[in-house]
Design a protein around this motif. Structure first.
Motif, PDB file in Angstrom:
ATOM      1  N   ALA A   1       2.287  12.130  -9.124  1.00 33.45           N
ATOM      2  CA  ALA A   1       1.245  12.040  -9.412  1.00 33.45           C
ATOM      3  C   ALA A   1       0.874  10.759 -10.359  1.00 33.45           C
ATOM      4  CB  ALA A   1       0.499  13.044 -10.355  1.00 33.45           C
ATOM      5  N   LEU A   2       1.882  10.359 -11.048  1.00 34.99           N
ATOM      6  CA  LEU A   2       1.789   9.100 -12.061  1.00 34.99           C
ATOM      7  C   LEU A   2       2.233   7.855 -11.018  1.00 34.99           C
ATOM      8  CD1 LEU A   2       1.863   7.851 -14.536  1.00 34.99           C
ATOM      9  CD2 LEU A   2       4.376   8.111 -14.651  1.00 34.99           C
ATOM     10  N   MET A   3       3.070   7.746  -9.937  1.00 34.66           N
ATOM     11  CA  MET A   3       2.907   6.807  -9.240  1.00 34.66           C
ATOM     12  C   MET A   3       1.948   6.302  -8.252  1.00 34.66           C
ATOM     13  SD  MET A   3       7.052   6.839  -7.616  1.00 34.66           S
ATOM     14  CE  MET A   3       6.787   8.603  -7.095  1.00 34.66           C
ATOM     15  N   SER A   4       1.167   7.314  -7.930  1.00 34.07           N
ATOM     16  CA  SER A   4      -0.006   7.173  -7.090  1.00 34.07           C
ATOM     17  C   SER A   4      -1.301   7.136  -7.798  1.00 34.07           C
ATOM     18  CB  SER A   4      -0.129   8.121  -5.966  1.00 34.07           C
ATOM     19  OG  SER A   4      -0.413   9.592  -6.532  1.00 34.07           O
ATOM     20  N   GLY A   5      -1.299   7.414  -9.100  1.00 34.56           N
ATOM     21  CA  GLY A   5      -2.363   7.167 -10.062  1.00 34.56           C
ATOM     22  C   GLY A   5      -3.338   8.305  -9.950  1.00 34.56           C
ATOM     23  N   SER A   6      -2.779   9.597  -9.538  1.00 33.96           N
ATOM     24  CA  SER A   6      -3.722  10.717  -8.794  1.00 33.96           C
ATOM     25  C   SER A   6      -3.470  11.876  -9.891  1.00 33.96           C
ATOM     26  CB  SER A   6      -3.294  10.927  -7.457  1.00 33.96           C
ATOM     27  OG  SER A   6      -3.937  12.061  -6.823  1.00 33.96           O
ATOM     28  N   LEU A   7      -4.394  12.792  -9.559  1.00 37.63           N
ATOM     29  CA  LEU A   7      -4.282  14.200 -10.305  1.00 37.63           C
ATOM     30  C   LEU A   7      -3.338  15.063  -9.332  1.00 37.63           C
ATOM     31  CD1 LEU A   7      -7.802  14.990 -11.541  1.00 37.63           C
ATOM     32  CD2 LEU A   7      -5.911  14.659 -12.869  1.00 37.63           C
ATOM     33  N   TYR A   8      -2.992  14.362  -8.150  1.00 39.98           N
ATOM     34  CA  TYR A   8      -2.631  15.440  -7.169  1.00 39.98           C
ATOM     35  C   TYR A   8      -1.189  15.172  -6.728  1.00 39.98           C
ATOM     36  CZ  TYR A   8      -7.358  17.171  -7.517  1.00 39.98           C
ATOM     37  OH  TYR A   8      -8.286  17.457  -8.238  1.00 39.98           O
ATOM     38  N   SER A   9      -0.180  15.791  -6.422  1.00 44.34           N
ATOM     39  CA  SER A   9       1.384  15.283  -6.015  1.00 44.34           C
ATOM     40  C   SER A   9       1.565  16.242  -4.656  1.00 44.34           C
ATOM     41  CB  SER A   9       2.152  15.846  -6.945  1.00 44.34           C
ATOM     42  OG  SER A   9       2.288  17.253  -7.335  1.00 44.34           O
ATOM     43  N   HIS A  10       0.763  16.822  -4.065  1.00 40.98           N
ATOM     44  CA  HIS A  10       1.167  17.909  -2.893  1.00 40.98           C
ATOM     45  C   HIS A  10      -0.206  18.054  -2.052  1.00 40.98           C
ATOM     46  CE1 HIS A  10       3.576  20.154  -0.219  1.00 40.98           C
ATOM     47  NE2 HIS A  10       3.047  21.065  -0.409  1.00 40.98           N
TER      48      HIS A  10
ATOM     49  N   SER B   1      -9.737  12.514  14.387  1.00 40.21           N
ATOM     50  CA  SER B   1     -10.415  12.189  12.818  1.00 40.21           C
ATOM     51  C   SER B   1     -10.092  10.786  12.493  1.00 40.21           C
ATOM     52  CB  SER B   1     -10.085  13.262  11.782  1.00 40.21           C
ATOM     53  OG  SER B   1     -10.705  12.921  10.750  1.00 40.21           O
ATOM     54  N   ASP B   2     -11.258  10.047  12.327  1.00 37.22           N
ATOM     55  CA  ASP B   2     -11.221   8.673  11.611  1.00 37.22           C
ATOM     56  C   ASP B   2     -10.454   8.799  10.096  1.00 37.22           C
ATOM     57  OD1 ASP B   2     -12.102   7.990  14.052  1.00 37.22           O
ATOM     58  OD2 ASP B   2     -14.310   7.932  13.544  1.00 37.22           O
ATOM     59  N   LEU B   3      -9.349   8.337  10.163  1.00 38.28           N
ATOM     60  CA  LEU B   3      -8.640   8.154   8.895  1.00 38.28           C
ATOM     61  C   LEU B   3      -8.343   6.718   8.448  1.00 38.28           C
ATOM     62  CD1 LEU B   3      -6.034  10.823   9.290  1.00 38.28           C
ATOM     63  CD2 LEU B   3      -8.022  11.129   8.262  1.00 38.28           C
ATOM     64  N   ASN B   4      -8.453   6.521   7.096  1.00 34.83           N
ATOM     65  CA  ASN B   4      -8.527   5.227   6.716  1.00 34.83           C
ATOM     66  C   ASN B   4      -7.433   5.245   5.535  1.00 34.83           C
ATOM     67  OD1 ASN B   4      -8.755   2.328   6.284  1.00 34.83           O
ATOM     68  ND2 ASN B   4     -10.419   2.720   4.755  1.00 34.83           N
ATOM     69  N   LEU B   5      -6.206   5.625   5.941  1.00 30.95           N
ATOM     70  CA  LEU B   5      -5.320   5.705   4.974  1.00 30.95           C
ATOM     71  C   LEU B   5      -4.139   4.512   4.496  1.00 30.95           C
ATOM     72  CD1 LEU B   5      -4.012   9.283   6.465  1.00 30.95           C
ATOM     73  CD2 LEU B   5      -5.826   8.746   4.426  1.00 30.95           C
ATOM     74  N   THR B   6      -4.078   4.334   3.337  1.00 34.53           N
ATOM     75  CA  THR B   6      -3.166   3.093   3.054  1.00 34.53           C
ATOM     76  C   THR B   6      -1.852   3.750   2.488  1.00 34.53           C
ATOM     77  OG1 THR B   6      -5.133   1.891   2.443  1.00 34.53           O
ATOM     78  CG2 THR B   6      -3.231   1.334   1.292  1.00 34.53           C
ATOM     79  N   TYR B   7      -0.850   3.344   2.925  1.00 32.73           N
ATOM     80  CA  TYR B   7       0.464   3.587   2.362  1.00 32.73           C
ATOM     81  C   TYR B   7       0.985   2.835   1.242  1.00 32.73           C
ATOM     82  CZ  TYR B   7       1.898   6.399   6.463  1.00 32.73           C
ATOM     83  OH  TYR B   7       2.109   7.635   7.610  1.00 32.73           O
ATOM     84  N   GLN B   8       1.703   3.425   0.232  1.00 30.30           N
ATOM     85  CA  GLN B   8       1.904   2.524  -0.961  1.00 30.30           C
ATOM     86  C   GLN B   8       3.284   2.177  -0.902  1.00 30.30           C
ATOM     87  OE1 GLN B   8       0.793   4.693  -4.542  1.00 30.30           O
ATOM     88  NE2 GLN B   8       2.101   3.624  -5.772  1.00 30.30           N
ATOM     89  N   LYS B   9       3.515   0.917  -1.276  1.00 30.53           N
ATOM     90  CA  LYS B   9       4.973   0.274  -1.311  1.00 30.53           C
ATOM     91  C   LYS B   9       5.694   0.625  -2.501  1.00 30.53           C
ATOM     92  CE  LYS B   9       7.401  -3.928   0.039  1.00 30.53           C
ATOM     93  NZ  LYS B   9       7.348  -5.413   0.297  1.00 30.53           N
ATOM     94  N   LEU B  10       6.785   1.016  -2.454  1.00 29.86           N
ATOM     95  CA  LEU B  10       7.655   1.474  -3.624  1.00 29.86           C
ATOM     96  C   LEU B  10       8.816   0.569  -3.371  1.00 29.86           C
ATOM     97  CD1 LEU B  10       7.664   5.335  -3.615  1.00 29.86           C
ATOM     98  CD2 LEU B  10       5.919   3.599  -4.850  1.00 29.86           C
ATOM     99  N   SER B  11       9.168   0.129  -4.675  1.00 32.02           N
ATOM    100  CA  SER B  11      10.550  -0.726  -4.751  1.00 32.02           C
ATOM    101  C   SER B  11      11.402  -0.119  -6.133  1.00 32.02           C
ATOM    102  CB  SER B  11      10.318  -2.017  -5.046  1.00 32.02           C
ATOM    103  OG  SER B  11       9.620  -2.487  -4.050  1.00 32.02           O
ATOM    104  N   LEU B  12      11.857   1.253  -5.592  1.00 37.12           N
ATOM    105  CA  LEU B  12      12.527   2.077  -6.829  1.00 37.12           C
ATOM    106  C   LEU B  12      13.973   2.250  -6.389  1.00 37.12           C
ATOM    107  CD1 LEU B  12       9.676   4.568  -7.675  1.00 37.12           C
ATOM    108  CD2 LEU B  12      10.674   2.669  -9.134  1.00 37.12           C
ATOM    109  N   PRO B  13      14.884   2.525  -7.423  1.00 37.62           N
ATOM    110  CA  PRO B  13      16.248   3.001  -6.874  1.00 37.62           C
ATOM    111  C   PRO B  13      16.431   3.967  -5.619  1.00 37.62           C
ATOM    112  CG  PRO B  13      16.120   2.612  -9.171  1.00 37.62           C
ATOM    113  CD  PRO B  13      14.891   2.830  -8.749  1.00 37.62           C
ATOM    114  N   VAL B  14      15.851   4.738  -5.859  1.00 32.83           N
ATOM    115  CA  VAL B  14      15.821   5.866  -4.844  1.00 32.83           C
ATOM    116  C   VAL B  14      14.850   5.426  -3.439  1.00 32.83           C
ATOM    117  CG1 VAL B  14      15.607   8.332  -4.428  1.00 32.83           C
ATOM    118  CG2 VAL B  14      16.537   7.570  -6.521  1.00 32.83           C
ATOM    119  N   PHE B  15      13.594   5.093  -3.922  1.00 32.68           N
ATOM    120  CA  PHE B  15      12.438   5.025  -2.799  1.00 32.68           C
ATOM    121  C   PHE B  15      12.336   3.548  -2.572  1.00 32.68           C
ATOM    122  CE2 PHE B  15      11.151   9.241  -4.622  1.00 32.68           C
ATOM    123  CZ  PHE B  15      11.738   9.943  -3.555  1.00 32.68           C
ATOM    124  N   ARG B  16      12.453   3.200  -1.425  1.00 38.48           N
ATOM    125  CA  ARG B  16      12.042   1.681  -0.907  1.00 38.48           C
ATOM    126  C   ARG B  16      11.272   1.810   0.292  1.00 38.48           C
ATOM    127  NH1 ARG B  16      14.192  -2.251  -4.228  1.00 38.48           N
ATOM    128  NH2 ARG B  16      15.830  -1.516  -5.501  1.00 38.48           N
ATOM    129  N   GLY B  17      10.167   1.126   0.451  1.00 36.98           N
ATOM    130  CA  GLY B  17       9.506   1.171   1.670  1.00 36.98           C
ATOM    131  C   GLY B  17       7.961   1.672   1.217  1.00 36.98           C
TER     132      GLY B  17
END
Length: 222
Positions: A81-90, A184-200
């Motif tokens: 939730a913190l990384m994405s600036g959201s209230l939700y994680s799943h 369904s028309d979706l306009n989804l934006t992927y978030q780029k991460l550059s962390l030790p575990v998650f990259r991409g």
């Protein structure tokens, strides 16, 4: 959406996924810890079921194809939730309304469920959720809903795979995205991460809200 020399997509068990989440959480723990004193003080094992009133509201208003979002009490939920600036994680999808409400979602293993795409009851999905919300796709008609749910059903039992956009993956949000392809028309934006575990690039639940195609049906902050 977890040790640092091992790529997340190669994690085959719940313990490895949890270890990776812990590594990620440690990167941002100081900030996350101070953000929410309720989460800080709540035991991970605490059982927090939805109230009878909340369940009754959901039973009256949910439809097949609705998206159900949640944030739990544990460290990985706080980190996502913190990384994405959201209230939700799943996120999951309402797949069945009667005689009982069931949710299909891709999960890393909880409440003795497998590390895969699973179908679980509404009550179990919301257990230990601090926040949750229901979103309805604005342009999904009845026929599209049937196709959507049928596609989700075909994914049941497939293993959870957390990997970036350009690699084979299957986690909660990409399960939904691919099951909606062409209907369904979706306009989804992927978030780029550059962390030790998650990259991409990864798809967070918040992307569905930011895409502008969801109508809020119900929200709860417990």
């Amino acid at each position: 959406m977890e040790n640092t020399a091992i790529r997340a997509k190669n994690f085959s068990g719940v313990s490895r996924v949890c270890a990776a989440f812990l590594a990620l959480y440690l990167v941002i723990s100081a900030h996350a810890y101070s953000l929410n004193s309720d989460t800080k003080n709540a035991p991970i094992s605490k059982i927090l079921p939805p109230s009878a009133e909340e369940l009754e509201i959901l039973r009256r208003n949910l439809r097949a194809g609705d998206l159900l979002f949640r944030k739990g009490l544990d460290a990985d939920s706080e980190a996502i939730a913190l990384m994405s600036g959201s209230l939700y994680s799943h996120a999951g999808v309402v797949a069945q309304i009667s005689p009982q409400i069931f949710i299909i979602h891709a999960i890393t293993g909880e409440q003795n469920e497998q590390n895969a795409v699973v179908k679980t009851s509404l009550e179990n999905f919301l257990l230990n959720s601090k926040y949750y919300a229901v979103g309805r796709l604005k342009n999904l008609d009845e026929n599209g809903t049937k196709i959507f749910v049928a596609r989700l059903e075909k994914e049941l039992g497939k293993p959870f795979v957390l990997a970036p956009k350009n690699e084979a993956n299957l986690y909660c949000t990409t399960l939904i995205e691919r099951s909606l392809e062409g209907i369904s028309d979706l306009n989804l934006t992927y978030q780029k991460l550059s962390l030790p575990v998650f990259r991409g690039e990864y798809l967070f639940p918040e992307a569905f809200w930011q895409g502008g195609n969801l109508q809020t049906i119900f929200e709860s902050r417990r």
